[in-house]
Design a protein around this motif. Structure first.
Motif, PDB file in Angstrom:
ATOM      1  N   GLU A  73       0.833  -1.201   0.000  1.00 27.00           N
ATOM      2  CA  GLU A  73       0.000   0.000   0.000  1.00 27.00           C
ATOM      3  C   GLU A  73       0.868   1.250   0.000  1.00 27.00           C
ATOM      4  OE1 GLU A  73      -3.566  -2.324   2.343  1.00 27.00           O
ATOM      5  OE2 GLU A  73      -2.200  -1.042   3.443  1.00 27.00           O
ATOM      6  N   ALA A  74       1.932   1.227   0.804  1.00 31.11           N
ATOM      7  CA  ALA A  74       2.834   2.375   0.859  1.00 31.11           C
ATOM      8  C   ALA A  74       3.451   2.631  -0.517  1.00 31.11           C
ATOM      9  CB  ALA A  74       3.926   2.133   1.886  1.00 31.11           C
ATOM     10  N   LEU A  75       3.832   1.544  -1.155  1.00 29.78           N
ATOM     11  CA  LEU A  75       4.442   1.644  -2.474  1.00 29.78           C
ATOM     12  C   LEU A  75       3.476   2.296  -3.468  1.00 29.78           C
ATOM     13  CD1 LEU A  75       7.163   0.686  -3.545  1.00 29.78           C
ATOM     14  CD2 LEU A  75       6.087  -1.430  -4.230  1.00 29.78           C
ATOM     15  N   ALA A  76       2.233   1.806  -3.476  1.00 29.52           N
ATOM     16  CA  ALA A  76       1.219   2.342  -4.390  1.00 29.52           C
ATOM     17  C   ALA A  76       0.970   3.816  -4.100  1.00 29.52           C
ATOM     18  CB  ALA A  76      -0.076   1.550  -4.257  1.00 29.52           C
ATOM     19  N   ARG A  77       1.007   4.152  -2.823  1.00 26.20           N
ATOM     20  CA  ARG A  77       0.709   5.526  -2.442  1.00 26.20           C
ATOM     21  C   ARG A  77       1.852   6.470  -2.786  1.00 26.20           C
ATOM     22  NH1 ARG A  77      -2.676   7.221   2.937  1.00 26.20           N
ATOM     23  NH2 ARG A  77      -2.323   9.417   2.627  1.00 26.20           N
ATOM     24  N   LEU A  78       3.087   6.019  -2.576  1.00 20.19           N
ATOM     25  CA  LEU A  78       4.227   6.851  -2.960  1.00 20.19           C
ATOM     26  C   LEU A  78       4.214   7.069  -4.468  1.00 20.19           C
ATOM     27  CD1 LEU A  78       7.280   5.547  -0.875  1.00 20.19           C
ATOM     28  CD2 LEU A  78       5.717   7.409  -0.367  1.00 20.19           C
ATOM     29  N   GLU A  79       3.866   6.020  -5.181  1.00 18.99           N
ATOM     30  CA  GLU A  79       3.829   6.089  -6.645  1.00 18.99           C
ATOM     31  C   GLU A  79       2.818   7.141  -7.101  1.00 18.99           C
ATOM     32  OE1 GLU A  79       5.254   5.015 -10.142  1.00 18.99           O
ATOM     33  OE2 GLU A  79       5.519   3.325  -8.787  1.00 18.99           O
ATOM     34  N   SER A  80       1.697   7.243  -6.375  1.00 22.11           N
ATOM     35  CA  SER A  80       0.611   8.123  -6.826  1.00 22.11           C
ATOM     36  C   SER A  80       0.988   9.598  -6.745  1.00 22.11           C
ATOM     37  CB  SER A  80      -0.665   7.859  -6.032  1.00 22.11           C
ATOM     38  OG  SER A  80      -0.563   8.434  -4.745  1.00 22.11           O
ATOM     39  N   THR A  81       1.944   9.953  -5.884  1.00 21.25           N
ATOM     40  CA  THR A  81       2.319  11.369  -5.807  1.00 21.25           C
ATOM     41  C   THR A  81       3.683  11.622  -6.448  1.00 21.25           C
ATOM     42  OG1 THR A  81       3.094  10.928  -3.585  1.00 21.25           O
ATOM     43  CG2 THR A  81       0.998  12.068  -3.787  1.00 21.25           C
ATOM     44  N   PHE A 100      11.087  -2.066  -0.129  1.00 22.32           N
ATOM     45  CA  PHE A 100      11.990  -0.923  -0.312  1.00 22.32           C
ATOM     46  C   PHE A 100      12.824  -1.095  -1.579  1.00 22.32           C
ATOM     47  CE2 PHE A 100      11.714   1.672   3.545  1.00 22.32           C
ATOM     48  CZ  PHE A 100      10.947   0.855   4.349  1.00 22.32           C
ATOM     49  N   VAL A 101      13.182  -2.346  -1.858  1.00 25.39           N
ATOM     50  CA  VAL A 101      13.944  -2.607  -3.077  1.00 25.39           C
ATOM     51  C   VAL A 101      13.093  -2.227  -4.292  1.00 25.39           C
ATOM     52  CG1 VAL A 101      14.997  -4.408  -4.487  1.00 25.39           C
ATOM     53  CG2 VAL A 101      15.318  -4.429  -2.012  1.00 25.39           C
ATOM     54  N   ALA A 102      11.818  -2.629  -4.253  1.00 25.36           N
ATOM     55  CA  ALA A 102      10.907  -2.287  -5.359  1.00 25.36           C
ATOM     56  C   ALA A 102      10.761  -0.773  -5.487  1.00 25.36           C
ATOM     57  CB  ALA A 102       9.545  -2.937  -5.131  1.00 25.36           C
ATOM     58  N   ALA A 103      10.692  -0.077  -4.348  1.00 26.72           N
ATOM     59  CA  ALA A 103      10.534   1.378  -4.373  1.00 26.72           C
ATOM     60  C   ALA A 103      11.786   2.052  -4.916  1.00 26.72           C
ATOM     61  CB  ALA A 103      10.221   1.896  -2.971  1.00 26.72           C
ATOM     62  N   THR A 332      16.009  -9.741   0.806  1.00 31.17           N
ATOM     63  CA  THR A 332      15.440  -8.860  -0.216  1.00 31.17           C
ATOM     64  C   THR A 332      14.801  -9.685  -1.335  1.00 31.17           C
ATOM     65  OG1 THR A 332      17.472  -8.796  -1.490  1.00 31.17           O
ATOM     66  CG2 THR A 332      17.203  -7.109   0.187  1.00 31.17           C
ATOM     67  N   ALA A 333      15.003 -11.006  -1.297  1.00 28.32           N
ATOM     68  CA  ALA A 333      14.409 -11.922  -2.274  1.00 28.32           C
ATOM     69  C   ALA A 333      14.640 -11.440  -3.690  1.00 28.32           C
ATOM     70  CB  ALA A 333      12.910 -12.107  -2.004  1.00 28.32           C
ATOM     71  N   SER A 334      15.793 -10.759  -3.896  1.00 32.83           N
ATOM     72  CA  SER A 334      15.997 -10.106  -5.194  1.00 32.83           C
ATOM     73  C   SER A 334      16.169 -11.101  -6.337  1.00 32.83           C
ATOM     74  CB  SER A 334      17.196  -9.164  -5.110  1.00 32.83           C
ATOM     75  OG  SER A 334      18.278  -9.836  -4.514  1.00 32.83           O
TER      76      SER A 334
END
Lengths: 355, 590
Positions: A73-81, A100-103, A332-334
């Protein structure tokens, strides 16, 4: 009629005009004092957000507000702004470092090389400073002592306990597609099988007849255990230990399987475009230190610190050296494609009928 | 037998009586202005956020998910979703109808109490009903295992559809009750005097008259069920539906476009059910409010009908009391079913600090959103039924969209659409409405989401109610010189008060219990109760979650009580007496 229309229109314009048409001042965050306060996207449980951030404000005098949400959810929200004059949040704290890696890949975070990061184990921080781990939380088996007695089982020592036919329909685990706990569990089994995906899915299929439900939420399996619906669940140590440490339920016990355990790393990051970067950096410095860790443990979350230190323990007297960490485990399951693993789990394992 | 055959042949000969259709003339100016305003509002509330997010569904990542449409996994998920919607739609409508029929037509004592209890599930805070259900009926449940010694598996379709049916039937109940009360009893009398039995009257007169109500309830429940997230999350088990799949895409795969693609799939069944319902209802349109004098309803006293109906009603009521009793008791113990020691700590926690802040903010925002949703809802239904010829279906569907999309996806849509200010060059054309950097602490966005989520119920009950009213009444008003707005205000609105009440009630309850879209637009200044409940559930503090739910239920029930007083006959009479007096004092009017 006419007068009313005019009044209505005037009222409408009065509402809109002060807001619209303003000249936007270019934001200059460098001039913002750290003490102006920070807004945190908090990926932890409500109680932790509240207690740790209160402690931060008391210790540094910087006010901190937060909104609680999951990593996705945090990721989606950061993306939106993304691309706005200033971001909604200054800091993203909590949540597994995998998100965090995805972000970082989506350019949502700012690099900050905190002086404190030198104390952090190298594998638990991003080389470029986009995120830094501050705690680690091993996984293992959370079980009900009385249920194991009734079933005639010994205290678990191995992940293979979950395969024991005596535990038929007595296991619950969270779905790897929705929950970090569930995903941490399957990647642990994957690491134990030398990253052989087929072997891991075979193991999951062996466990399948024992599973009452693959829950969507990561916290649900432990709750099912507490309610006596199942006898054992894979869980993160702090979530399980909390049941007796905080809630006083002595029937719930936690075991570290001897083959080795995976773990979750809680991270912190400065958000790109933060309106108070100085405050966000001050928070990062503080969050990586002993004081923040103590606040964490005192709230009843017995995790291990990411910093290297003499006698660093989880508040239950266990030190990092007491835990059988899986050396090959990557928090990080990278190297894995999470979507693909989850999809395969959802296709091959979860819907398989059990007679 | 022969009598039935005779009636059948007679029926075949008589052409079906079509309801007189109001000629939809060219719209007058005021109506046109209203239409434009409503279209703009719906565009802002639903279309723009949806467009912002659904655009993502057609991006490369989203198309990948859409492309998997024919894969067995996706087909299974779609099948599950449709099955769940159909079961809950049909079951919930049936339960609602039986309860309403008992209330309106069967003789028994305690009707007022039945009504209050039947309304309780309207207030189903996310997780409360499901958690109480698990506490009572799961394999270690207080009733299933404690009383009957059973260990059922409640996770999956049966448990899930039971809880959903139970949570949503009050909407059907309220719709049906309003319609049953509006039915002209002289029709029953006519049927009886022609020699029909009570059952035959019921089957051949009452049920056909209620078809629009059945259809509206089914559609609403179907859409509610397939878009619901909290219950499938808790009770779904391995039964994956599209809403949980979209949630998985966001939370597990960090794949927002994928989630949008699942949302697009979810819109298709909603659209289909909607079209079927429109087609079907337009063929069987019946008006029952004709303005002609009506007789009194004679209540059913025959034990043959009373015993089965009242037994069923008794079972439903018992279940409601049990479940809400569990919620109430759960607030006063540490962990119901596990640690049953009495404690006040839960209430101390929620009534001090963050808890009371959340309670206050949520209630305030819901109070703001409720009348907005109801007024827009009634206006939309009036436009749809009475005014629009072209585009009436489109408008009806647009208003329904807010519910048909999974909350998670709608929430991201709002974040994308409104978290940023519109800036062209150096000028801000429009400020950010949602999120932490927005005006008024982001409350505007939250109110908008509340309105969007509660609008559909309001529209459905409004449409069903207005369809019942004979257009002749409108025509009478028009021929006396009233314009559209006056007709709506003085004729239609008083006649659809029951539907307005349903709309208001449900809008408030829905606003107070909305969770999934809120997560994406809540700000530090706006703590919302439902997300606090979620937080407590996640950290295993079930006592606190139950205490929150109890407070929420009490709040909603008190506001519903207040609303129903404000829209009651008594209040209406007092209010109109006042207005009348004013008119007399100022004979020239405005």
């Amino acid at each position: 009629m006419k007068i009313r229309t005019i009044v209505g229109a005037a009222a409408g314009m009065a509402l809109v005009f002060p807001l619209a048409g303003c000249v936007v001042e270019a934001a200059d965050p460098s001039g913002v004092e750290a003490s102006a306060g920070i807004t945190v996207a908090c990926g932890n449980i409500e109680e932790l957000c509240e207690s740790v951030l209160t402690e931060f404000t008391e210790s540094t005098g910087i006010p901190a507000n937060y909104v609680r949400m999951s990593g996705g959810e945090a990721l989606a929200r950061l993306e939106s702004t993304k691309g706005a004059a200033s971001a909604e949040f200054d800091v993203w704290w909590g949540g597994p470092v995998e998100s965090f890696v995805a972000a970082t890949e989506a350019d949502l975070l700012a690099s900050y090389l905190s002086p404190e990061r030198d104390n952090i184990q190298e594998s638990l921080r991003d080389a470029d400073g986009y995120w830094t781990g501050y705690v680690l939380n091993p996984n293992g088996i959370c079980y009900s002592v009385s249920a194991f007695d009734e079933l005639g089982l010994d205290a678990p020592t191995s992940w293979d306990t979950f395969l024991d036919p005596a535990l038929s329909k007595n296991v619950a685990t969270s779905h790897p597609a929705t929950s970090g706990t569930g995903f941490g569990f399957i990647t642990t089994i994957l690491a134990l099988n030398d990253n052989d995906e087929d072997a891991m899915f075979d193991w999951m299929l062996d466990m399948h007849p024992n599973v009452l439900q693959y829950t969507q939420s990561g916290s649900a399996p432990v709750q099912m255990l507490v309610r006596g619906e199942v006898a054992a669940v894979p869980a993160f140590a702090s979530v399980c230990e909390r049941e007796h440490v905080v809630n006083g339920n002595d029937d719930i016990a936690f075991a570290y399987p001897e083959e080795g355990v995976g773990f979750e790393v809680g991270g912190t990051a400065v958000v790109a475009g933060a309106s108070n970067p100085a405050g966000a950096e001050a928070f990062t410095d503080w969050a990586l230190g002993q004081e923040a860790f103590d606040a964490y443990v005192n709230t009843g979350y017995n995790v291990f610190p990411a910093f290297v230190g003499e006698g660093a323990n989880n508040g239950l007297g266990q030190t990092v050296d007491d835990i059988p960490w899986l050396a090959s485990f990557d928090p990080t399951a990278s190297e894995y494609d999470r979507g693909e693993l989850a999809e395969r789990f959802d296709t091959d394992v979860a819907p398989t009928p059990v007679d | 037998m022969t009598l039935i055959a005779e009636v059948e042949s007679l029926r075949a000969e008589i052409p079906p009586v079509k309801a007189p259709q109001l000629k939809k003339r060219k719209l007058d100016r005021v109506t046109r202005l209203i239409l434009i305003a409503i279209v703009l509002i719906i565009a802002a509330l639903v279309l723009w956020p949806l467009y912002s997010i659904l655009r993502e569904g057609f991006s490369a990542q989203g198309l990948e998910v859409l492309g998997s449409l024919s894969s067995p996994t996706t087909l299974r998920i779609i099948g599950n979703t449709l099955l769940l919607g159909a079961v809950v739609g049909a079951g919930g409508t049936l339960v609602g109808f039986i309860m309403a029929y008992a209330q309106a037509r069967v003789q028994f004592r305690g009707k007022r109490l039945l009504h209050l209890i039947a309304l309780l599930p309207i207030v189903s805070p996310p997780f409360a009903v499901a958690t109480a259900f698990i506490t009572l009926f799961s394999r270690n449940g207080i009733i299933s295992s404690g009383v009957f010694g059973l260990t059922p598996n409640v996770y999956g379709l049966p448990g899930l559809s039971f809880v959903l049916m139970f949570s949503f039937f009050p909407v059907a109940y309220m719709n049906m009750l309003g319609m049953l009360r509006n039915l002209d009893p002289s029709l029953d009398e006519a049927s009886a005097s022609l020699g029909a039995t009570r059952f035959k009257t019921f089957w051949r007169v009452t049920v056909p008259m209620l078809l629009p109500g059945f259809a509206a309830s089914f559609l609403l429940l179907f859409v509610e069920a397939i878009a619901d997230l909290a219950n499938p999350l808790v009770l779904g088990g391995n039964f994956t539906v599209l809403s949980t799949r979209a949630y998985m895409a966001i939370n597990g795969e960090f794949n927002v476009p994928g989630a949008s693609a699942y949302a697009i799939m979810l819109l298709v069944p909603a659209l289909l059910v909607f079209l079927v319902q429109r087609y079907w209802v337009s063929r069987t349109n019946v008006t029952t409010v004709t303005g002609k004098p009506a007789g009194r309803v004679s209540l059913i006293t025959s034990p043959l009908a009373r015993i089965p109906i009242l037994t069923f009603v008794g079972l439903v009521i018992t279940t409601i009391v049990l479940i809400y009793g569990t919620v109430a008791v759960g607030g006063f113990v540490s962990y119901l079913g596990v640690d049953n020691t009495f404690t006040l700590a839960n209430y101390q926690y929620i009534l001090g600090g963050i808890g009371s802040d959340a309670i206050l903010t949520t209630t305030l925002l819901a109070v703001v959103a409720t009348p907005i949703a109801a007024v827009i809802g009634m206006t939309v239904s009036w436009l749809v039924v009475r005014k629009l010829t072209k585009g009436s279906g489109a408008m009806d569907f647009l208003a329904m969209l807010g519910l048909a999309v999974p909350g998670t996806v709608l929430g991201i849509g709002y974040a994308v659409a409104y978290n940023k200010a519109w800036i062209v060059g150096d000028y801000m054309l429009f400020p950010a409405l949602a999120g932490g950097a927005a005006i008024l602490g982001g409350t505007v966005g939250i109110v908008m989401v509340f309105v969007t989520r509660s609008l559909p119920t309001s529209v459905r009950s409004g449409v069903a109610a207005i369809q019942q009213i004979s257009p002749a009444i409108d025509e009478a008003a028009t021929s006396l010189g009233a314009n559209s707005v006056t007709t709506f205000r003085t004729i239609t609105l008083p006649l659809i008060r029951a539907a307005l009440l349903t709309g208001l009630t449900y809008a408030f309850a829905r606003s107070m219990t909305t969770l999934s879209p809120i997560i994406f637009i809540t700000t530090p200044q706006t703590k919302i109760m439902t997300s606090q409940i979620l937080g407590s559930v996640e950290s295993g503090k079930f006592g606190i979650a139950f205490a929150y739910c109890s407070v929420l239920i009490i709040l909603v029930m008190s506001v519903i009580g207040l609303i129903s007083f404000l829209t009651s006959d008594k209040f209406y009479r007092i209010a109109s007496a006042w207005r009348w007096r004013e008119t007399i004092q100022q004979p020239k009017g405005r």
